[in-house]
Each structure stands twice: as C-alpha cells, then as structure tokens.
Motif scaffolding. Sequence first.
Motif, PDB file in Angstrom:
ATOM      1  N   UNK B  42     112.416  47.048  23.956  1.00 38.96           N
ATOM      2  CA  UNK B  42     111.126  47.734  23.917  1.00 38.96           C
ATOM      3  C   UNK B  42     110.426  47.333  22.620  1.00 38.96           C
ATOM      4  N   UNK B  43     109.210  46.882  22.755  1.00 41.09           N
ATOM      5  CA  UNK B  43     108.439  46.417  21.597  1.00 41.09           C
ATOM      6  C   UNK B  43     107.075  47.100  21.614  1.00 41.09           C
ATOM      7  N   UNK B  44     106.708  47.751  20.529  1.00 38.99           N
ATOM      8  CA  UNK B  44     105.369  48.355  20.489  1.00 38.99           C
ATOM      9  C   UNK B  44     104.304  47.307  20.151  1.00 38.99           C
ATOM     10  N   UNK B  45     103.051  47.660  20.274  1.00 42.87           N
ATOM     11  CA  UNK B  45     101.994  46.677  20.010  1.00 42.87           C
ATOM     12  C   UNK B  45     101.778  46.426  18.520  1.00 42.87           C
ATOM     13  N   UNK B  46     102.727  45.770  17.885  1.00 46.47           N
ATOM     14  CA  UNK B  46     102.562  45.291  16.507  1.00 46.47           C
ATOM     15  C   UNK B  46     102.697  43.782  16.516  1.00 46.47           C
ATOM     16  N   UNK B  47     103.089  43.206  15.378  1.00 46.78           N
ATOM     17  CA  UNK B  47     103.255  41.745  15.322  1.00 46.78           C
ATOM     18  C   UNK B  47     104.227  41.268  16.392  1.00 46.78           C
ATOM     19  N   UNK B  48     105.317  42.026  16.606  1.00 47.72           N
ATOM     20  CA  UNK B  48     106.348  41.576  17.542  1.00 47.72           C
ATOM     21  C   UNK B  48     105.858  41.577  18.985  1.00 47.72           C
ATOM     22  N   UNK B  49     104.725  42.198  19.240  1.00 44.70           N
ATOM     23  CA  UNK B  49     104.171  42.157  20.595  1.00 44.70           C
ATOM     24  C   UNK B  49     103.827  40.727  20.993  1.00 44.70           C
ATOM     25  N   UNK B  60     110.071  35.259  25.741  1.00 43.93           N
ATOM     26  CA  UNK B  60     111.457  35.717  25.656  1.00 43.93           C
ATOM     27  C   UNK B  60     112.094  35.692  27.046  1.00 43.93           C
ATOM     28  N   UNK B  61     113.411  35.551  27.039  1.00 45.16           N
ATOM     29  CA  UNK B  61     114.137  35.456  28.306  1.00 45.16           C
ATOM     30  C   UNK B  61     114.931  36.716  28.614  1.00 45.16           C
ATOM     31  N   UNK B  62     114.615  37.809  27.963  1.00 40.49           N
ATOM     32  CA  UNK B  62     115.219  39.091  28.327  1.00 40.49           C
ATOM     33  C   UNK B  62     114.087  40.005  28.792  1.00 40.49           C
ATOM     34  N   UNK B  63     114.411  41.020  29.590  1.00 37.92           N
ATOM     35  CA  UNK B  63     113.361  41.947  29.998  1.00 37.92           C
ATOM     36  C   UNK B  63     112.800  42.729  28.806  1.00 37.92           C
ATOM     37  N   UNK B  64     111.491  42.791  28.754  1.00 38.18           N
ATOM     38  CA  UNK B  64     110.809  43.479  27.651  1.00 38.18           C
ATOM     39  C   UNK B  64     109.784  44.436  28.232  1.00 38.18           C
ATOM     40  N   UNK B  65     109.681  45.590  27.612  1.00 39.84           N
ATOM     41  CA  UNK B  65     108.582  46.506  27.918  1.00 39.84           C
ATOM     42  C   UNK B  65     107.783  46.724  26.644  1.00 39.84           C
ATOM     43  N   UNK B  66     106.494  46.469  26.727  1.00 46.14           N
ATOM     44  CA  UNK B  66     105.650  46.781  25.572  1.00 46.14           C
ATOM     45  C   UNK B  66     105.181  48.225  25.687  1.00 46.14           C
ATOM     46  N   UNK B  67     105.667  49.047  24.779  1.00 43.06           N
ATOM     47  CA  UNK B  67     105.318  50.459  24.814  1.00 43.06           C
ATOM     48  C   UNK B  67     104.085  50.744  23.982  1.00 43.06           C
ATOM     49  N   UNK B  68     104.008  51.957  23.501  1.00 43.33           N
ATOM     50  CA  UNK B  68     102.911  52.336  22.605  1.00 43.33           C
ATOM     51  C   UNK B  68     103.450  52.284  21.176  1.00 43.33           C
ATOM     52  N   UNK B  69     102.614  52.595  20.218  1.00 40.00           N
ATOM     53  CA  UNK B  69     103.043  52.395  18.830  1.00 40.00           C
ATOM     54  C   UNK B  69     104.092  53.415  18.391  1.00 40.00           C
ATOM     55  N   UNK B  70     104.010  54.661  18.925  1.00 42.57           N
ATOM     56  CA  UNK B  70     104.830  55.736  18.377  1.00 42.57           C
ATOM     57  C   UNK B  70     106.044  56.127  19.200  1.00 42.57           C
ATOM     58  N   UNK B  72     108.524  53.968  20.821  1.00 38.19           N
ATOM     59  CA  UNK B  72     109.530  52.940  21.118  1.00 38.19           C
ATOM     60  C   UNK B  72     110.890  53.586  21.410  1.00 38.19           C
ATOM     61  N   UNK B  73     111.278  54.526  20.557  1.00 37.03           N
ATOM     62  CA  UNK B  73     112.597  55.145  20.703  1.00 37.03           C
ATOM     63  C   UNK B  73     112.662  55.988  21.981  1.00 37.03           C
ATOM     64  N   UNK B  74     111.553  56.632  22.348  1.00 37.83           N
ATOM     65  CA  UNK B  74     111.554  57.470  23.548  1.00 37.83           C
ATOM     66  C   UNK B  74     111.639  56.609  24.808  1.00 37.83           C
ATOM     67  N   UNK B  75     110.900  55.511  24.844  1.00 36.71           N
ATOM     68  CA  UNK B  75     111.014  54.596  25.985  1.00 36.71           C
ATOM     69  C   UNK B  75     112.444  54.064  26.075  1.00 36.71           C
ATOM     70  N   UNK B  76     112.986  53.654  24.913  1.00 39.07           N
ATOM     71  CA  UNK B  76     114.345  53.099  24.904  1.00 39.07           C
ATOM     72  C   UNK B  76     115.345  54.144  25.388  1.00 39.07           C
ATOM     73  N   UNK B  77     115.169  55.380  24.949  1.00 40.96           N
ATOM     74  CA  UNK B  77     116.077  56.456  25.367  1.00 40.96           C
ATOM     75  C   UNK B  77     115.978  56.682  26.876  1.00 40.96           C
ATOM     76  N   UNK B  78     114.768  56.617  27.406  1.00 41.13           N
ATOM     77  CA  UNK B  78     114.585  56.778  28.851  1.00 41.13           C
ATOM     78  C   UNK B  78     115.223  55.634  29.624  1.00 41.13           C
TER      79      UNK B  78
ATOM     80  N   UNK C  64     107.277  62.129  28.691  1.00 41.76           N
ATOM     81  CA  UNK C  64     106.730  61.189  29.671  1.00 41.76           C
ATOM     82  C   UNK C  64     107.171  59.759  29.356  1.00 41.76           C
ATOM     83  N   UNK C  65     107.254  59.432  28.066  1.00 40.44           N
ATOM     84  CA  UNK C  65     107.714  58.081  27.692  1.00 40.44           C
ATOM     85  C   UNK C  65     109.112  57.836  28.248  1.00 40.44           C
ATOM     86  N   UNK C  66     109.989  58.818  28.087  1.00 39.62           N
ATOM     87  CA  UNK C  66     111.361  58.676  28.572  1.00 39.62           C
ATOM     88  C   UNK C  66     111.376  58.560  30.097  1.00 39.62           C
ATOM     89  N   UNK C  67     110.533  59.337  30.747  1.00 43.07           N
ATOM     90  CA  UNK C  67     110.464  59.258  32.217  1.00 43.07           C
ATOM     91  C   UNK C  67     110.000  57.872  32.649  1.00 43.07           C
TER      92      UNK C  67
END
Lengths: 99, 292, 399
Positions: B42-49, B60-70, B72-78, C64-67
């Motif tokens: 999971x990469x937020x929209x910064x330089x690494x985006x 990149x050759x792995x699956x990536x999701x570009x999340x929001x800036x704040x 990243x950890x919540x998307x990763x946890x989900x 919602x992010x986790x979902x």
Amino acid sequence: MPAQPNAPTAKPAVPTKYLGPVATVFKASPTGSWRDVRPELVKERCIACGICAQHCPLDVITVGKEEFHIDYTYCKGCGICANVCPKGALAMQPERREG
Amino acid sequence: MLKVESPAKHLMAHGISTCAGCSMELAARYLLKAAGPQSIVVIPPGCAALLSGFGAETVVKVPVFQGNLENTAAYAAGIRAGLEVLGKEGINVVGFAGDGATVDIGLQALSAAFERGDHILYVCYDNEAYMNTGIQGSASTFPDAWTTTTPAGKEGLGKNMLEIAAAHRIPYAATASAGYVNDLARKLTAAVQAAREKGPAYLHISTPCPTGWRFDPALTIAVAKAAVQTRAWNLVEVVDGDWRLTVEVKDPKPIGEYLRLQGRFRALTPEQEAKLQQLVDSEYEKLLAHLK
Amino acid sequence: MAVKRRLLDGNSAAALAMQMARVQVAAMYPITPQSPIAEAMSEFAAQGSYPKKFMRVESEHSALSAAVGACLVGARAGTATSSVGLALMHEVLGVASGVRAPIVMPVVNRALAAPWSLWADHQDAMAERDSGWLQLYVENVQEVFDSVLMAYKIAEDPRVLLPIMVCQDGFFVSHNSEAVAVPAQEVVDAFLPPYEPKNAYLDPASPLVIDDLTPPTLFTELRYQQKEAFANALTVIEEVGAEYGRLTGRTYGLVEEYRLADAETALVVLGSVAGTMKGLVDERRALGERLGLLRIRSFRPFPAAKIRAALTGRKRVLVFDRSAGLGSDTAPLFTEVKAALAGLSPAPQLFGYVAGLGGRDVMPATLARALAAAEKGSGQGVSAWIDVNQAEVGGEKEC
C-alpha cells in the motif's frame, strides 16, 4: 476511449475490461534521456567490489568478475556510483548526443 | 496478470520518474528484494506513488494499492484481515509511506494498527518534508531546516518516531539509512519476518532527497552517511523491547559536516549550529539510556 | 420455509443481516446511534460466527479504509456509521466507489454538528449524495433487515459493483423494536452466494496496481463507468427486490406507492416518516380526500422516470425533506423530485417542506399544516420550513 487492459484468462470470473483505475502493463521510461553526464568505467581501477551497483537507485549497474555493465537506457547520470566508488573507477563524462 | 513490456532485474522497473539520485527509490528496491513477490504493498500519494504508475502502466511487479495520505496502515490492516479470513497465508502486507504520510497525517491509523497487533510491515521513507508536493515542512523536518513552508528555518524538535513506535511495544521497530545498505537489507529481512510471525513491524529509513535538501544528486549516499557519522541519525533496532545500536559511531564528526553538505541549512548561524550540536548530543544521551 | 419472528430493533436487524450475509470482515467504530451494530458484530465474531474478523479501528476513516482493504483482496466486507462518522469517512467513500468495492454500510441517520444532536436527520447521508454510493432509505426494522441482505446482492452484481449505504433513521428505527420475519440461513445462502471478486483485486499470483494516477485521457471514462453502473442499478435493485420477494413474500422496488393510484394529492418522502404519513393517508381517505404516498427507497440511483410516472396526473405533490438543504430554496429531495417532474403536462403544483430536523418528530399535525398550506397554494416551488418555533429563532424573520 483508450484501450483497456485485458483480464487474466485464467480467471474467467473477471470481466475482460476492468472497472475503475487499474494498471496492468509493466513498463519503464527511457530515463537515460535525462542524462547530462554519464558514468564511464576506468577499467584498470575497478576491483569489482560492487559498491556502485549496491547504491544505484535505478539498479542499472551489473558487476561481475569479468563484466561491468551500465544500462544507459535508464541511467539518469546522478553520479552516486562515481561518488561511492572507493577506487575512483567511475568517471562522470559529459554526455554527447547527436543533434 | 501484468503484461511485461520492459526488462527488469527484480520486481521494479529501472526507468522511473523519480528525481536523479533519489534514495527513496533505492530504499524501495531493497524493500521489494526483502519482501519478495509474495507481497501486497500500500502506497499513499507521495513520492513513492511514482511506483504505482500512471494510467495503464506501472513499474512494480507486485500488487499495489494507492491509498490516501493518512490511512496507509488502515488499508494494510484491512488487507491483512481479508487475507486472514480467506486463509491466504505467506503473503507480506507492506505499507510504504513518506514522513508526511507517517509522522504527520498517518500517525493515528498507524498507531491503531500497532496497538491491534496487525501483522503488517510499515516502512517510512523519511526525506524530511512533503517532497512530492514541493518541499513543504513536516514533523520530521530537521530543526532549523529550510523548506517552502519553513522559510526561516523549521521550528520545533520534531517527533521521535522510533520511540513512538517502540512505545506501542510492537515486536520490531528500527531505524535505517540509505547510506548503510547492508544494515538496511538485514533490517528489512528481519522486519518482514517479524511482521509475518509476530505482529507489526516498523522501519524508519533516512532517505536524503537531493531536490529538497539542496545538494548534488551524486552526494545522496554521502549525505546519508554523514547524518549517521554526525549522530544526526542513529541506526537502532528495537526487538521485543530490547534496544541496540546496529551501527555504533564511536568518534562522531561535528554536525556542521552534515549540515554544510546541504543547501537547506545555508542560512544557519553559528549559534544555531551550536544549538543543533547540543541537540544531537542530548538526543544521543537519551538514546543511550534506552540501551541500558 | 422456516421463518422465525424475532424482536429486533433497527441496529440489531442490520447486524443480524450482515451476519447472515456472511460478511467476512467488519471494521467499525462506535458512534451514537450506530454503536449497537458494532457491539453486535464484535459479539458475533467472538462467538466464532460471521464476521470472521471484527476490526476494532480507531476512527470511521480507518473503518472504511480497512473495509476497502479487505474487499480488495476478495473478502466480503462491511462497516456502519452515523452522522459525523460518515462525514469523517467522506474521503474514503469516493475511494470505495472509485475502485468499485461492493461494501455494504448501514447508516443510522443522525444530524451533523453543529448544533450537536444525537437524533435523526438526513443531512449526514445527503452530504454524501455525490460520493458514488448507492443510497437506500428504509421505513422500518423489517426493511432494514431485508435491505441489508439485498444490498450485498445489488452491490456485488457485476453490472453494479458499487458500495451501498442502507439508511435508517436514528432512534426512530435504530432503537425501535419490531417483530421481524427472519428467513432461514439456507434461504439467505441460496439468495446470496459466497462472495467472489468480480473485478480487479490484489493477489500476488496475478499482480496489478489499483488506483494509480489516472490521466485526463482516462478519468472521464472511469467516471462514465460509474455512471453506467448507477443506471444499471435501477434495474438490478428491482430484480433483486423481486427475487427477494419470491423467497420471502416481501418485494421491494425503487419506490413504494401507498394508495397513490387515484390520489389527487401525493406526499413524497424518504425514511421512517412514511409510517406516520400512511396513517394520515388512511385518515384522510376515510374522510373522502384522495391522498396518497410515494416513498422513495432508492435516492441513489434516483429513479426519476419511476417518480415521474408515479406522480403523473396528480394535482398536488408535497415533498418532505428531513435535511435543511442550506443555501438552496429547495431541500435535496425536493430539488430532485422537482427536476424529475419538469415539463410534465398537466403539471402538478409542487410544494416542498423541511421538517423533522435533528430528531424532531414529524407529527400528523405537522403534516396537516403542510396540507393546509398547500390547499391555499402558498409557497409553491420552494421548500418551506413548517415546524419552526419562531419564539426560539430570534430576530424577526418570517418563515
């Protein structure tokens, strides 16, 4: 409408066209065109330690026992390799381009 | 499945629109080498985006999701939760975010993931400002440094993210540097393993930025090394609560040797420099207290 | 067919429906009046039932992010919220919709601060009209249960693949107990098969990137995909509602008509106020007045053609909004209905009313005042505030 990426054939549940923003083409940019200066090997100084390759942000340097190769298609000419070389075996030379 | 149109030695393409001399890119390569293809990032929209790609193309050759800036950890946890309920094992879930997305706006979600014990690896590449938006100061900006939002020098001492992470009593937390790639590679491997086996792992990597710090791109590694050699950045590992220095700098150089490599400290007065020397010294003393 | 009747309130009904839908990951943060949903889901997980994983997150934003994260690796996911919690999710609502994550979210409607209020008001959901989520508004507890189950089927339909809010009025529905017909799990399972991702998802065996930067040459087309999905949803909601009806005897559509066929005056509303209105319709019908009701279940997609057809031939149409619609002369629902009826000939007289904000009851007397005002033809074409206590307003403004 721009071409849409195709879905993997192994997973028929996925439609042939993805919905939403999806990138499926692995492709590099020819960033070598950015270069003003290029690293060139001073062969007699190189001890093949590989430190240049370890620090190249682009991972475009290959160092082997008998070979040394820089992929100039991508090398941006940042100069890190020359700077980290303990033997001064890389010299940054002005880029010469035709036209 | 990815359609591969460019050659690559490993999981990242070689021509990416990062700035010349970018050490975030270097860190990302080491990260993907350690994490391997069985990873979701999971990469937020910064330089690494820039790694996520543009339009149909990616680098990149792995699956990536570009999340929001704040978050990243919540998307990763989900993502981890989803993999868990589906019984999908052996996949690393990695957050790769800059200092702004971590130390500033992303701290809340990251703290929660640490506290829940989610099995994620979170890697912060710290270039000490919002570089992708044009060098705006963050909580991680070095004291007195110039940025476009700290034109007179950054006020405040910043946050000690390692202490914050370690205070959550996560199994693995460490600092690393783009200038010490063997140390970095070892810690990444340890962090990947900790995230798989024990719980949250956090790695905070000093990644000097030639564009934002105002130095010649050729000096990126030299600047990263100077930060460590002057003790402006210390290489530490906290494993199950035990602190240790992984690179001990016995005879530190004066802070000026680090500051003067960079344009962002150009306006520094001798008094400020002396103050920063004191700060670095006192921070090191506090760090030593953790080691006892 | 084994049908149990269970005494449930709106929150318990939402939670039970999510459990019976076999939602795999639920990430929820407590907020009044939604908290009992989070409590019930965590209890189900603790018992080893569905959700298989309850994520105790630190905010609605992370909920919602986790979902979204769970959904993007192929798990059936859900969350629930209210009011300022929904507002905090705002940024991620657009992501969920844009990456086509079919998440179902019970929303327990509550006023937005300020002023602080714990009670029913639709402004929280109305503020998310353009978030790219489907929005269903329900009248009672049975409909909460049924709609959450149907919502998964609608959201996951390959023609739709959009997230859905199932909106119930705070306290009026969420904390009001009713005897609810609960179908057997086998019936639910047959209706709602196990979740399978039908679009791009994150899998190291088949890597791709989701939500990278999109150039102007493609952005419009991706929005257009969403627009098409909303158009498809108009069909899918009715199909799913009909299928559900065959299984349970309760059929749902985009709108509900109540004694509308020969009505001269039509009341139009969202949510639980419909219950009061149906009573009023019955009373007035008994007195010989030709009054009818159109309850709109699906606000997004907005079934304009259905509404136009249902209201054609009415003499008067009275639209009630439970949200203020600040800055416009017409509150949100009235704005949409008015647009849907534009150019209708013969044109009904259109009246709008704002009532029931911040948990205020919409009493039969309130509705009677609105009907009386409409009889006089006053305030046509704008939303009038019919239950304002002038003594509390201050100043000298007329309403």
